[in-house]
Write a protein that holds these residues in place. Structure first.
Motif, PDB file in Angstrom:
ATOM      1  N   VAL A 322     -18.261 -42.940 -12.926  1.00  0.00           N
ATOM      2  CA  VAL A 322     -17.433 -41.939 -13.593  1.00  0.00           C
ATOM      3  C   VAL A 322     -17.479 -42.209 -15.099  1.00  0.00           C
ATOM      4  CG1 VAL A 322     -15.879 -41.701 -11.614  1.00  0.00           C
ATOM      5  CG2 VAL A 322     -15.334 -43.336 -13.428  1.00  0.00           C
ATOM      6  N   GLY A 323     -17.031 -41.226 -15.871  1.00  0.00           N
ATOM      7  CA  GLY A 323     -16.997 -41.404 -17.316  1.00  0.00           C
ATOM      8  C   GLY A 323     -15.669 -41.966 -17.790  1.00  0.00           C
ATOM      9  N   ILE A 324     -15.623 -42.336 -19.058  1.00  0.00           N
ATOM     10  CA  ILE A 324     -14.410 -42.845 -19.705  1.00  0.00           C
ATOM     11  C   ILE A 324     -14.240 -42.113 -21.033  1.00  0.00           C
ATOM     12  CG2 ILE A 324     -13.266 -44.866 -20.709  1.00  0.00           C
ATOM     13  CD1 ILE A 324     -13.507 -45.121 -17.727  1.00  0.00           C
ATOM     14  N   THR A 325     -13.004 -41.755 -21.343  1.00  0.00           N
ATOM     15  CA  THR A 325     -12.690 -41.209 -22.655  1.00  0.00           C
ATOM     16  C   THR A 325     -11.295 -41.688 -23.042  1.00  0.00           C
ATOM     17  OG1 THR A 325     -12.715 -39.200 -24.001  1.00  0.00           O
ATOM     18  CG2 THR A 325     -11.641 -39.043 -21.850  1.00  0.00           C
ATOM     19  N   LEU A 326     -10.843 -41.286 -24.228  1.00  0.00           N
ATOM     20  CA  LEU A 326      -9.506 -41.654 -24.695  1.00  0.00           C
ATOM     21  C   LEU A 326      -8.587 -40.446 -24.598  1.00  0.00           C
ATOM     22  CD1 LEU A 326     -10.453 -43.689 -27.910  1.00  0.00           C
ATOM     23  CD2 LEU A 326     -10.080 -44.547 -25.588  1.00  0.00           C
ATOM     24  N   ASP A 327      -7.373 -40.671 -24.088  1.00  0.00           N
ATOM     25  CA  ASP A 327      -6.411 -39.574 -23.994  1.00  0.00           C
ATOM     26  C   ASP A 327      -5.656 -39.423 -25.317  1.00  0.00           C
ATOM     27  OD1 ASP A 327      -4.497 -41.573 -24.100  1.00  0.00           O
ATOM     28  OD2 ASP A 327      -3.739 -41.263 -22.066  1.00  0.00           O
ATOM     29  N   GLU A 328      -4.620 -38.581 -25.310  1.00  0.00           N
ATOM     30  CA  GLU A 328      -3.886 -38.286 -26.538  1.00  0.00           C
ATOM     31  C   GLU A 328      -3.172 -39.500 -27.118  1.00  0.00           C
ATOM     32  OE1 GLU A 328      -1.168 -37.211 -23.046  1.00  0.00           O
ATOM     33  OE2 GLU A 328      -3.295 -37.230 -23.547  1.00  0.00           O
ATOM     34  N   ASN A 329      -2.997 -40.543 -26.284  1.00  0.00           N
ATOM     35  CA  ASN A 329      -2.353 -41.774 -26.746  1.00  0.00           C
ATOM     36  C   ASN A 329      -3.359 -42.871 -27.074  1.00  0.00           C
ATOM     37  OD1 ASN A 329       0.334 -40.733 -26.363  1.00  0.00           O
ATOM     38  ND2 ASN A 329       0.019 -41.000 -24.150  1.00  0.00           N
ATOM     39  N   GLY A 330      -4.647 -42.505 -27.034  1.00  0.00           N
ATOM     40  CA  GLY A 330      -5.676 -43.498 -27.330  1.00  0.00           C
ATOM     41  C   GLY A 330      -5.943 -44.445 -26.182  1.00  0.00           C
ATOM     42  N   GLN A 331      -5.512 -44.102 -24.981  1.00  0.00           N
ATOM     43  CA  GLN A 331      -5.729 -44.961 -23.828  1.00  0.00           C
ATOM     44  C   GLN A 331      -7.016 -44.589 -23.102  1.00  0.00           C
ATOM     45  OE1 GLN A 331      -2.007 -44.543 -21.563  1.00  0.00           O
ATOM     46  NE2 GLN A 331      -1.392 -46.550 -22.348  1.00  0.00           N
ATOM     47  N   LYS A 332      -7.676 -45.601 -22.556  1.00  0.00           N
ATOM     48  CA  LYS A 332      -8.914 -45.375 -21.817  1.00  0.00           C
ATOM     49  C   LYS A 332      -8.585 -44.809 -20.435  1.00  0.00           C
ATOM     50  CE  LYS A 332     -10.111 -49.610 -22.726  1.00  0.00           C
ATOM     51  NZ  LYS A 332     -10.783 -50.932 -22.659  1.00  0.00           N
ATOM     52  N   VAL A 333      -9.085 -43.599 -20.169  1.00  0.00           N
ATOM     53  CA  VAL A 333      -8.848 -42.926 -18.895  1.00  0.00           C
ATOM     54  C   VAL A 333     -10.176 -42.418 -18.344  1.00  0.00           C
ATOM     55  CG1 VAL A 333      -6.477 -42.276 -19.516  1.00  0.00           C
ATOM     56  CG2 VAL A 333      -8.380 -40.736 -20.058  1.00  0.00           C
ATOM     57  N   LEU A 334     -10.132 -41.852 -17.140  1.00  0.00           N
ATOM     58  CA  LEU A 334     -11.342 -41.460 -16.434  1.00  0.00           C
ATOM     59  C   LEU A 334     -11.782 -40.045 -16.786  1.00  0.00           C
ATOM     60  CD1 LEU A 334     -10.371 -42.748 -12.865  1.00  0.00           C
ATOM     61  CD2 LEU A 334     -11.544 -44.013 -14.684  1.00  0.00           C
TER      62      LEU A 334
END
Length: 543
Positions: A322-334
């Protein structure tokens, strides 16, 4: 305890059927100075957490303490390269003395060169009730701790089941399972990797393959083999039980990945009924009393339908491809939805299912063959045990992205939706035929389309509810008095339509050709009643 890893000294000789060259080569590797044993889940998590191939997300694991994990444990991600599915082409079975000799020689070279690097090993229990439990041991290079951690998360870490396992049904002639894995292995004769399984001695090797599903299915293959040898029916399917006002209804759904097996098994039908789930992928049926036992506590699930705001994300333990990106809080999510590649996967904890049972005492009321056959209405009822077993052994479906192949719309046959069988096909046929003879009703669920209309999950689930509550109306399926179809608007079969009759005839001929081809191999040969009945069904369409 169920399976065995110890031998009396007087039993260690060349005439002991529990010993072989291949089995001895693999087990011996477990005791090398280059192998470190991992004795608890927390240690496996820490090794995976620190590994350079791992991505540590900011997603907390739900109820980690109940899983033996640190309280601050996060969902860990590992990604493979080009191959993101199971490679069926790599699978080889040891069924003869010559095959044992040839693969033993190959494994001696594998193990010899493997001594140049460090390995990890650990053990799990396969089977979650004392009716059926076996122990499995895995060793894998130390630079692949995520795969070991996934193994411990997918199956039950033995420490959690010690007391139950010690009191479980004994199978005195069965070895523990042993698996030697090396994802880095390469060989010019096996460019697609190699999975060698020795079903007689409960051991295997998974070589040159990174995808975790290879470890899972190799383990289930041999666990099912042990079950089959000891009076159980091996099932690649899902099972759940409906709690009705004055009764219970227990159903099993059999289908390949991508056909709707998990959707059907895990659906709570809008909370219309209290529902208990056994599992959505692997269980065994005790032929003595009809009880069923789940083989895994967790779920190895596709992530395609789980966006980051989906409630199921809460129960992820690991994710793969799966991929990883940063959410609106700068947290690493899927990044799921199969954006990075097809067949993204996760391991979900048992907490994803509110009402889980590891064992169901009641006999199965209904078996549902899930197919992708556009010549069939959404739901058929098969009222003859022989016919029910025939449609199971000729289960028609389509391949999915879970496999490392080119996916097409071509109809293929996968007996009982189980490509992992390691024993003669006729034995499964007879077991299921006996199950239907003893009172279990058989249905077919077509989850593709019919009359050029897509069959939605809502249509399928509503049909199952009508069966469970006995409110559905069935009608005879054309010229076949032993088959009925559930009356659903816009999905009625028209046997006066020659185009439809020809399409159904073609589908039945596909089944007949498949069975006739299987007669060329004693391992897959079926009783003549199968071809006789299919031929009779085809002839009725020619009148």
């Amino acid at each position: 305890m169920s399976s065995n890893h110890l031998f009396d000294r007087k039993e260690i000789h060349s005439n002991n059927p529990r010993l072989s060259g291949f089995k001895t080569t693999i087990e011996t590797a477990f005791y090398g100075n280059n192998v470190t044993e991992i004795k608890d889940v927390a240690a496996a998590y820490q090794l995976a957490f620190e590994n350079s191939q791992t991505i540590v997300t900011d997603l907390p694991i739900d109820q980690p303490e109940k899983l033996g994990l640190p309280t601050e444990a996060k969902v860990l991600v590992t990604n493979d390269g080009k191959i993101v599915g199971r490679s069926a082409i790599a699978r080889k079975l040891i069924l003869t003395t010559k095959e044992d000799k040839d693969f033993s020689a190959l494994m001696r070279e594998v193990v010899y060169h493997g001594q140049e690097k460090n390995f990890l090993k650990s053990s799990v229990v396969v089977g979650l009730h004392n009716d059926f439990m076996v122990k499995s041991h895995l060793m894998i290079p130390a630079n692949f701790p995520m795969q070991l951690f996934q193994y411990l998360m997918n199956f039950e870490f033995s420490q959690n089941l010690t007391n139950i396992y010690e009191q479980s049904q004994e199978f005195p002639n069965e070895n523990d399972l042993y698996f030697y894995a090396d994802p880095d292995w390469q060989h010019p004769d096996y460019p697609d990797g190699l999975v060698i399984l020795d079903p007689a001695h409960n051991c295997g090797a998974i070589l040159g393959l990174r995808y975790f599903g290879e470890l899972k299915k190799a383990t289930l293959s041999l666990a099912w083999q042990i079950a089959h040898r000891n009076g159980f029916i091996a099932c690649h399917g899902g099972m759940k039980q409906f709690q009705l006002p004055n009764s219970k209804y227990t159903m099993a759904a059999f289908g390949l990945s991508g056909t709707g097996k998990s959707t059907i098994t895990l659906s709570h039908h809008g909370n219309k009924f209290p529902i208990t789930v056994l599992h959505d992928d692997a269980f065994v049926i005790n032929q003595k009393d009809g009880g069923t036992t789940a083989l895994e506590p967790s779920y190895f699930d596709k992530t395609e339908d789980y966006a980051m705001d989906h409630a199921a994300i809460k129960y992820f333990l690991t994710a793969e491809n799966v991929g990883i990106t940063l959410d609106e809080n700068g947290q690493k999510v899927l990044v799921t939805g199969d954006i990075r590649n097809v067949n993204g996967r996760c391991i979900k904890s048992r907490f994803a299912t509110k009402d889980r049972k590891d064992h169901i005492n009641e006999k199965i009321d209904g078996v549902f063959w899930i197919m992708k056959d556009e010549t069939l209405p959404p739901i058929l009822k098969l009222n003859d045990p022989t016919l029910a077993a025939i449609f199971g052994v000729t289960l028609a479906t389509k391949r999915s992205t879970a496999e490392n192949i080119q996916v097409s719309d071509q109809l293929i046959i996968e007996p009982f939706a189980n490509p992992f069988r390691t024993y003669p096909l006729a034995e499964d046929y007879q077991n299921f035929r006996t199950l239907f003879t003893n009172g279990t009703t058989c249905y077919i669920l077509n989850t593709a389309s019919f009359n050029e209309r897509n069959i939605s999950p809502e249509v399928t689930l509503k049909g199952i509810e009508d069966i469970v509550t006995k409110t559905g109306e069935f009608e005879t399926f054309g010229p076949y008095p032993q088959i009925e179809y559930l009356n659903i608007d816009d999905y009625e079969p028209d046997f006066n339509n020659q185009k439809y009759r020809q399409a159904l005839k073609t589908s039945l001929k596909t089944r007949l050709v498949f069975v006739e081809e299987k007669t060329l191999n004693p391992f897959t040969e079926l009783p003549t009643e199968v071809t006789d009945l299919l031929t009779e069904m085809i002839l009725k369409l020619e009148k």
